[in-house]
Structures are given as structure tokens and as C-alpha cells.
Design a protein around this motif. Structure first.
Motif, short mmCIF file in Angstrom:
data_model
loop_
_atom_site.label_atom_id
_atom_site.label_comp_id
_atom_site.label_asym_id
_atom_site.label_seq_id
_atom_site.Cartn_x
_atom_site.Cartn_y
_atom_site.Cartn_z
N GLY A 24 86.16 12.45 16.21
CA GLY A 24 86.26 13.83 15.91
C GLY A 24 86.45 13.85 14.30
N LYS A 25 85.74 12.89 13.49
CA LYS A 25 86.14 12.86 12.15
C LYS A 25 84.87 13.39 11.47
CE LYS A 25 90.20 11.32 12.38
NZ LYS A 25 91.13 12.19 12.30
N ALA A 26 85.12 14.21 10.31
CA ALA A 26 83.62 14.67 9.60
C ALA A 26 83.41 13.39 8.57
CB ALA A 26 84.10 15.82 8.64
N VAL A 27 82.14 12.96 8.92
CA VAL A 27 81.56 11.71 8.26
C VAL A 27 80.29 11.93 7.24
CG1 VAL A 27 80.50 9.50 8.89
CG2 VAL A 27 82.08 10.58 10.67
N ILE A 28 80.78 11.32 6.02
CA ILE A 28 79.82 11.30 5.06
C ILE A 28 79.11 9.83 4.97
CG2 ILE A 28 79.31 11.53 2.58
CD1 ILE A 28 81.84 13.45 2.62
N THR A 29 77.75 9.85 4.76
CA THR A 29 77.45 8.34 4.95
C THR A 29 76.29 8.20 3.63
OG1 THR A 29 76.18 6.79 6.10
CG2 THR A 29 75.32 8.92 6.40
N GLY A 30 75.96 7.14 3.19
CA GLY A 30 75.04 7.03 2.26
C GLY A 30 73.64 6.76 2.64
N PRO A 31 72.63 6.48 1.98
CA PRO A 31 71.22 6.44 2.56
C PRO A 31 70.84 5.23 3.38
CG PRO A 31 71.32 5.82 0.29
CD PRO A 31 72.82 6.06 0.66
N HIS A 32 71.55 4.11 3.39
CA HIS A 32 71.21 2.83 3.65
C HIS A 32 71.51 2.86 5.26
CE1 HIS A 32 69.46 1.83 0.00
NE2 HIS A 32 70.67 2.10 -0.34
N GLU A 64 82.65 20.08 -0.96
CA GLU A 64 82.55 21.13 -0.06
C GLU A 64 83.40 20.77 1.40
OE1 GLU A 64 78.31 21.06 1.01
OE2 GLU A 64 77.74 21.74 -0.98
N LEU A 65 83.53 19.76 1.63
CA LEU A 65 84.30 19.31 3.04
C LEU A 65 85.93 19.48 3.03
CD1 LEU A 65 82.16 16.57 4.76
CD2 LEU A 65 82.44 18.93 5.53
N LEU A 66 86.25 18.91 1.71
CA LEU A 66 87.78 19.09 1.43
C LEU A 66 88.09 20.40 1.06
CD1 LEU A 66 88.29 15.54 -0.49
CD2 LEU A 66 89.09 16.20 1.99
N GLY A 67 87.34 21.20 0.53
CA GLY A 67 87.47 22.61 0.16
C GLY A 67 87.29 23.49 1.18
N SER A 68 86.89 23.46 2.17
CA SER A 68 86.73 24.27 3.22
C SER A 68 87.20 23.68 4.62
CB SER A 68 85.10 24.66 3.30
OG SER A 68 85.17 25.53 4.70
N ALA A 69 88.16 23.90 5.16
CA ALA A 69 88.62 23.65 6.31
C ALA A 69 87.80 24.06 7.57
CB ALA A 69 90.15 23.89 6.79
N ASP A 70 87.38 25.11 7.41
CA ASP A 70 86.64 25.53 8.46
C ASP A 70 84.92 24.86 8.61
OD1 ASP A 70 88.01 27.56 9.25
OD2 ASP A 70 87.01 29.05 7.89
N ARG A 71 84.45 24.56 7.45
CA ARG A 71 83.27 23.60 7.16
C ARG A 71 83.54 22.39 7.86
NH1 ARG A 71 79.55 23.64 2.17
NH2 ARG A 71 79.27 25.82 2.85
N ARG A 72 84.73 21.62 7.71
CA ARG A 72 84.96 20.28 8.16
C ARG A 72 85.28 20.39 9.53
NH1 ARG A 72 88.83 19.72 4.95
NH2 ARG A 72 90.50 20.28 6.51
N ARG A 73 86.10 21.35 10.17
CA ARG A 73 86.26 21.47 11.59
C ARG A 73 84.93 21.76 12.12
NH1 ARG A 73 89.96 25.92 10.66
NH2 ARG A 73 91.54 24.63 9.54
N THR A 74 84.05 22.31 11.81
CA THR A 74 82.58 22.79 12.51
C THR A 74 81.91 21.60 12.52
OG1 THR A 74 82.52 24.97 11.69
CG2 THR A 74 80.50 23.93 12.22
N GLN A 75 82.01 20.67 11.37
CA GLN A 75 81.36 19.27 11.41
C GLN A 75 81.79 18.24 12.54
OE1 GLN A 75 80.18 17.28 7.71
NE2 GLN A 75 79.96 15.11 8.78
#
Length: 104
Positions: A24-32, A64-75
Motif C-alpha cells: 500500500g505504498k505510493a511508488v515512483i520508479t525510473g524508466p528502466h 506532488e505526492l508529498l504535497g498532497s496526502a489525497d493524491r498519495r492515498r489515492t495512488q
């Protein structure tokens, strides 16, 4: 709060994004993500993963994700919902990884 799969900014095949998404974590990944194409596509298509091409996009995604709890929770929610049908498989895998880590 969220997970940045940092090794994905070099061409080494990627890391498995299913574990943090399953937790249940919001994940950011790179291109590879060559070794995890199907997993990445599943999460990207659902809106459960942010994939960035470089540091500028990483900064934007973090802001965006750290600045918006709603956006993070949605992801996070979308990630859990997307992976829910696979829970038995993922739990077995995660438990095996955690058991191995505890032996180290």
C-alpha cells in the motif's frame, strides 16, 4: 509515506515494484523496468505507479505526492485494489523474501 525505486535510473533491468505496491505504498520508479515490464504496465495502467524519466520528473513527482496526502492515498488505494486479485501469490512471495531477510 512513499517508495522511490532509485536503482531504476540506471539500465540494470529494474526492481520488483509489486512488494511496495502490495504493502500500500505510493511508488515512483525510473524508466528502466526491463525485467518487470508486465508488472509495471499493470500498475501504470491502473494509475497505481508513477514512472519518471529523470531527476526533474522525480522532483515533480515527489513534490506532488508529498504535497498532497489525497493524491498519495489515492495512488496507494489503487495499488492495493489492483493487486488484490493476486494477494495469495504476493503474500507467499513477500513472506519468502521477509523470511530470507530475517536470516541475514
Amino acid at each position: 509515506l512513499l517508495v522511490v525505486m532509485g536503482g531504476l535510473f540506471i539500465a540494470r533491468g529494474g526492481h520488483n515494484v509489486l512488494e511496495p505496491a502490495h504493502l500500500g505504498k505510493a511508488v515512483i520508479t525510473g524508466p528502466h523496468m526491463d525485467n518487470f515490464r508486465e508488472e509495471t504496465a499493470l500498475l501504470l495502467n491502473a494509475g497505481a505507479l508513477r514512472q519518471v524519466d529523470g531527476c526533474d520528473e522525480l522532483e515533480t513527482a515527489l513534490t506532488e505526492l508529498l504535497g498532497s496526502a489525497d493524491r498519495r492515498r489515492t495512488q496507494e488505494l489503487v495499488a492495493r485494489q489492483t493487486l488484490a486479485p493476486f494477494t495469495p501469490i504476493l503474500e507467499t512471495y513477500v513472506n519468502a523474501v521477509m523470511a530470507h531477510c530475517q536470516r541475514l
